[in-house]
Write a protein that holds these residues in place. Structure first.
Motif, PDB file in Angstrom:
ATOM      1  N   PHE A  74       1.016  -1.202  -0.199  1.00 25.13           N
ATOM      2  CA  PHE A  74       0.075   0.198  -0.098  1.00 25.13           C
ATOM      3  C   PHE A  74       0.975   1.190  -0.007  1.00 25.13           C
ATOM      4  O   PHE A  74       1.876   1.492   0.687  1.00 25.13           O
ATOM      5  N   ILE A  75       0.688   2.151  -0.904  1.00 24.31           N
ATOM      6  CA  ILE A  75       1.557   3.492  -1.396  1.00 24.31           C
ATOM      7  C   ILE A  75       0.476   4.454  -0.935  1.00 24.31           C
ATOM      8  O   ILE A  75      -0.161   4.866  -1.914  1.00 24.31           O
ATOM      9  N   PRO A  76       0.492   5.244   0.024  1.00 18.83           N
ATOM     10  CA  PRO A  76      -0.246   6.221   0.369  1.00 18.83           C
ATOM     11  C   PRO A  76       0.330   7.452  -0.591  1.00 18.83           C
ATOM     12  O   PRO A  76       1.231   7.764  -0.896  1.00 18.83           O
ATOM     13  N   ASN A  77      -0.554   8.150  -1.536  1.00 21.68           N
ATOM     14  CA  ASN A  77      -0.429   9.327  -2.374  1.00 21.68           C
ATOM     15  C   ASN A  77       1.159   9.594  -2.596  1.00 21.68           C
ATOM     16  O   ASN A  77       1.676  10.303  -1.929  1.00 21.68           O
ATOM     17  N   PRO A  78       1.599   9.098  -3.754  1.00 24.07           N
ATOM     18  CA  PRO A  78       3.050   9.404  -4.118  1.00 24.07           C
ATOM     19  C   PRO A  78       3.029  10.501  -5.460  1.00 24.07           C
ATOM     20  O   PRO A  78       4.088  10.691  -5.658  1.00 24.07           O
ATOM     21  N   PHE A  79       1.909  11.051  -5.566  1.00 23.60           N
ATOM     22  CA  PHE A  79       2.143  11.747  -6.638  1.00 23.60           C
ATOM     23  C   PHE A  79       2.395  13.346  -6.559  1.00 23.60           C
ATOM     24  O   PHE A  79       2.174  13.768  -5.184  1.00 23.60           O
ATOM     25  N   LEU A  80       3.052  13.772  -7.317  1.00 24.65           N
ATOM     26  CA  LEU A  80       3.205  15.252  -7.355  1.00 24.65           C
ATOM     27  C   LEU A  80       2.126  16.016  -7.256  1.00 24.65           C
ATOM     28  O   LEU A  80       1.105  15.853  -7.790  1.00 24.65           O
ATOM     29  N   PRO A  81       2.222  17.275  -6.629  1.00 24.59           N
ATOM     30  CA  PRO A  81       1.243  18.184  -6.539  1.00 24.59           C
ATOM     31  C   PRO A  81       0.699  18.492  -7.848  1.00 24.59           C
ATOM     32  O   PRO A  81       1.331  18.775  -8.967  1.00 24.59           O
ATOM     33  N   GLY A  82      -0.616  18.242  -7.876  1.00 28.39           N
ATOM     34  CA  GLY A  82      -1.454  18.703  -9.247  1.00 28.39           C
ATOM     35  C   GLY A  82      -1.628  17.471 -10.305  1.00 28.39           C
ATOM     36  O   GLY A  82      -2.249  17.456 -11.249  1.00 28.39           O
ATOM     37  N   CYS A  83      -0.606  16.463 -10.029  1.00 30.26           N
ATOM     38  CA  CYS A  83      -0.538  15.454 -11.298  1.00 30.26           C
ATOM     39  C   CYS A  83      -1.976  14.462 -11.020  1.00 30.26           C
ATOM     40  O   CYS A  83      -1.997  13.916 -12.287  1.00 30.26           O
ATOM     41  N   GLN A  84      -2.449  14.427  -9.999  1.00 29.88           N
ATOM     42  CA  GLN A  84      -3.495  13.529 -10.089  1.00 29.88           C
ATOM     43  C   GLN A  84      -4.580  14.009 -11.159  1.00 29.88           C
ATOM     44  O   GLN A  84      -5.602  13.429 -11.532  1.00 29.88           O
ATOM     45  N   ARG A  85      -4.580  15.322 -11.183  1.00 31.09           N
ATOM     46  CA  ARG A  85      -5.665  15.952 -12.173  1.00 31.09           C
ATOM     47  C   ARG A  85      -5.392  15.231 -13.640  1.00 31.09           C
ATOM     48  O   ARG A  85      -6.539  15.202 -14.132  1.00 31.09           O
ATOM     49  N   HIS A  86      -4.388  15.024 -13.886  1.00 30.91           N
ATOM     50  CA  HIS A  86      -4.124  14.486 -15.388  1.00 30.91           C
ATOM     51  C   HIS A  86      -4.843  13.177 -15.257  1.00 30.91           C
ATOM     52  O   HIS A  86      -5.621  12.973 -16.374  1.00 30.91           O
ATOM     53  N   TRP A  87      -4.624  11.957 -14.560  1.00 34.38           N
ATOM     54  CA  TRP A  87      -5.427  10.883 -14.653  1.00 34.38           C
ATOM     55  C   TRP A  87      -6.829  11.068 -14.404  1.00 34.38           C
ATOM     56  O   TRP A  87      -7.766  10.293 -15.190  1.00 34.38           O
ATOM     57  N   VAL A  88      -7.364  11.960 -13.652  1.00 30.13           N
ATOM     58  CA  VAL A  88      -8.860  12.071 -13.606  1.00 30.13           C
ATOM     59  C   VAL A  88      -9.271  12.411 -14.838  1.00 30.13           C
ATOM     60  O   VAL A  88     -10.266  12.070 -15.538  1.00 30.13           O
ATOM     61  N   LYS A  89      -8.593  13.537 -15.546  1.00 23.96           N
ATOM     62  CA  LYS A  89      -9.251  14.015 -16.771  1.00 23.96           C
ATOM     63  C   LYS A  89      -8.894  13.049 -17.931  1.00 23.96           C
ATOM     64  O   LYS A  89      -9.853  12.793 -18.665  1.00 23.96           O
ATOM     65  N   GLN A  90      -8.151  12.225 -17.839  1.00 26.70           N
ATOM     66  CA  GLN A  90      -7.945  11.161 -18.848  1.00 26.70           C
ATOM     67  C   GLN A  90      -8.864   9.925 -18.751  1.00 26.70           C
ATOM     68  O   GLN A  90      -9.656   9.573 -19.666  1.00 26.70           O
ATOM     69  N   CYS A  91      -9.105   9.740 -17.497  1.00 26.20           N
ATOM     70  CA  CYS A  91     -10.443   8.532 -17.174  1.00 26.20           C
ATOM     71  C   CYS A  91     -11.784   9.199 -17.485  1.00 26.20           C
ATOM     72  O   CYS A  91     -12.660   8.609 -17.790  1.00 26.20           O
ATOM     73  N   LEU A  92     -11.890  10.508 -17.720  1.00 26.55           N
ATOM     74  CA  LEU A  92     -13.259  11.283 -17.983  1.00 26.55           C
ATOM     75  C   LEU A  92     -13.525  11.641 -19.469  1.00 26.55           C
ATOM     76  O   LEU A  92     -14.358  11.462 -19.949  1.00 26.55           O
ATOM     77  N   LYS A  93     -12.232  12.100 -19.963  1.00 21.70           N
ATOM     78  CA  LYS A  93     -12.170  12.908 -21.196  1.00 21.70           C
ATOM     79  C   LYS A  93     -11.738  11.893 -22.473  1.00 21.70           C
ATOM     80  O   LYS A  93     -12.329  11.875 -23.381  1.00 21.70           O
ATOM     81  N   LEU A  94     -10.453  11.378 -22.201  1.00 26.09           N
ATOM     82  CA  LEU A  94      -9.908  10.476 -23.214  1.00 26.09           C
ATOM     83  C   LEU A  94     -10.109   9.002 -23.012  1.00 26.09           C
ATOM     84  O   LEU A  94     -10.602   8.531 -24.382  1.00 26.09           O
ATOM     85  N   TYR A  95     -10.022   8.303 -22.019  1.00 33.17           N
ATOM     86  CA  TYR A  95      -9.986   6.838 -22.046  1.00 33.17           C
ATOM     87  C   TYR A  95     -11.560   6.200 -22.491  1.00 33.17           C
ATOM     88  O   TYR A  95     -11.345   5.160 -23.024  1.00 33.17           O
ATOM     89  N   PRO A  96     -12.346   7.047 -22.191  1.00 35.32           N
ATOM     90  CA  PRO A  96     -13.817   6.339 -22.544  1.00 35.32           C
ATOM     91  C   PRO A  96     -14.204   6.546 -24.028  1.00 35.32           C
ATOM     92  O   PRO A  96     -14.879   5.997 -24.578  1.00 35.32           O
ATOM     93  N   GLN A  97     -13.273   7.393 -24.892  1.00 36.91           N
ATOM     94  CA  GLN A  97     -13.368   7.333 -26.223  1.00 36.91           C
ATOM     95  C   GLN A  97     -13.223   6.131 -27.084  1.00 36.91           C
ATOM     96  O   GLN A  97     -12.447   5.267 -26.616  1.00 36.91           O
ATOM     97  N   LYS A  98     -13.827   5.886 -28.042  1.00 40.64           N
ATOM     98  CA  LYS A  98     -13.609   4.781 -28.973  1.00 40.64           C
ATOM     99  C   LYS A  98     -12.079   4.968 -29.489  1.00 40.64           C
ATOM    100  O   LYS A  98     -11.579   6.009 -29.542  1.00 40.64           O
ATOM    101  N   PRO A  99     -11.240   3.844 -29.681  1.00 44.03           N
ATOM    102  CA  PRO A  99     -11.972   2.282 -29.685  1.00 44.03           C
ATOM    103  C   PRO A  99     -12.014   1.701 -28.617  1.00 44.03           C
ATOM    104  O   PRO A  99     -12.438   0.435 -28.280  1.00 44.03           O
ATOM    105  N   ASN A 100     -11.869   2.370 -27.281  1.00 45.85           N
ATOM    106  CA  ASN A 100     -12.149   1.786 -25.924  1.00 45.85           C
ATOM    107  C   ASN A 100     -13.542   1.529 -25.676  1.00 45.85           C
ATOM    108  O   ASN A 100     -14.315   2.041 -26.564  1.00 45.85           O
TER     109      ASN A 100
END
Length: 364
Positions: free
Chosen positions: A81-107
């Motif tokens: 278990f690794i408690p939050n090792p992300f640099l400040p602000g970097c979690q936002r990138h992965w949230v945006k990818q999961c909502l905006k980019l990764y749901p796009q086709k061909p996924n």
């Protein structure tokens, strides 16, 4: 009370505790392990600091591995278990990818099962204005993004056959593959190949049923789990459901690695909880990204407009990414014939008795 339930024995100690945490008032979380204040069951886990350069960690949006904290649990070999090792602000990138980019086709996503293909091409574009204007009333219609329950990446899991196959595959996102490779290497798994991903989208009424992740052909490689947004209770059990699980909290930015014996243990998410800080979003998500990103960084700046949409979504939601290597080096899928590669996933209902959000292939 939870400990007493676990000691009762009988047919299914895991199910009893799942229902206990799903149904009870959780204003009192005593007995739920919190790695921000670990107890006697917890020990510091050693990381492979030399396996990941500080530059590569930074390119993935992570602190230098030497600055991470990592923990193991007595009785759960291979669990990290690794408690939050992300640099400040970097979690936002992965949230945006999961909502905006990764749901796009061909996924592939759950909405594909009951909507015409042209209706699911741009979930973000169809949802962003509705989300941005959304108030607190439960009677407001949900946007398509709020109806999203899962997205699959890379090798797409077949919900009917409970298998992956060579002919149902799309390119795995390069940024997520890089992040996963760095985390795996830091945990002693150099050469990890991110080949399949399942993204889960939870709301406060969501849960993830009791299951084991066993569909990958190679169980020697770890399963990686990344969490963003609201918190949750995670139950980690044994090789049999008769064994009572350990309850623990997962917060935004936390990473779990299941390897070795722990790779095939029963686990579940009975409950999503409001951010324990008492604010709409965890403070780690309020942090801005540095204006200077390293050369080769996979992290991208999010526009204020995009982050407003993401932030509104996360006020009542949690996103989880689970990444796995399906095949060992040089391994191939067995020959199959006559299988329906589209598969049918369970319904959107996220309660345990409907095998919420896919029974076997999923994790948190």
């Amino acid at each position: 009370a939870a400990a007493a339930l676990g000691r009762e024995g009988g047919e299914d100690a895991f199910r009893r505790l799942f229902r206990f945490y799903r149904q009870r008032d959780l204003s009192d979380l005593r007995g739920v392990l919190d790695f921000s204040a670990p107890g006697v069951q917890v020990f510091r886990s050693q990381l492979s600091i030399s396996s990941v350069s500080d530059q590569d960690a930074c390119r993935a949006g992570l602190q230098p591995v030497s600055q991470w904290k990592a923990y193991g649990l007595n009785g759960y070999p291979g669990f990290i278990f690794i408690p939050n090792p992300f640099l400040p602000g970097c979690q936002r990138h992965w949230v945006k990818q999961c909502l905006k980019l990764y749901p796009q086709k061909p996924n592939v996503c759950n909405l594909d099962l009951h909507m015409a293909p042209e209706k699911t091409i741009d979930l973000w574009g169809q949802s962003k204005e509705q989300l941005r204007r959304k108030g607190s009333s439960k009677r407001e219609p949900r946007s398509l993004l709020e109806k999203l329950r899962w997205v699959t990446l890379g090798y797409h899991y077949n919900w009917d056959t409970k298998k992956y196959s060579a002919n149902h595959h799309t390119p795995f996102p390069s940024d997520l593959a890089f992040l996963s490779e760095q985390v795996a290497a830091a945990c002693g798994f150099r050469g990890f190949q991110a080949q399949a991903g399942i993204l889960n989208y939870y709301h406060f009424d969501s849960s993830l049923g009791i299951h084991v992740d066993e569909s990958e052909l190679d169980h020697s490689r770890p399963l990686l789990s990344f969490s963003f947004g609201q918190s949750s209770i995670f139950l980690l059990g044994g090789l049999k459901r008769e064994e009572a699980p350990t309850a623990m909290l997962m917060h935004s930015g936390d990473i779990m690695v299941m390897s070795g014996l722990s790779r095939l243990l029963y686990h579940a998410v009975p409950r999503v909880l409001p951010n324990p800080e008492g604010t709409a979003l965890p403070s780690c998500l309020d942090q801005a990204l540095s204006s200077e990103l390293p050369v080769g960084s996979v992290i991208e700046h999010s526009s204020d407009e995009d982050w407003q949409v993401c932030a509104k979504y996360l006020q009542s939601s949690r996103i989880n990414m689970t990444i796995r290597q399906v095949l060992a080096e040089g391994q191939k899928f067995p020959e199959e014939s006559g299988t329906n590669e589209t598969g049918q996933a369970p319904s959107e209902d996220s309660h345990e008795n409907s095998r919420a959000k896919r029974h076997k292939p999923n994790t948190v």
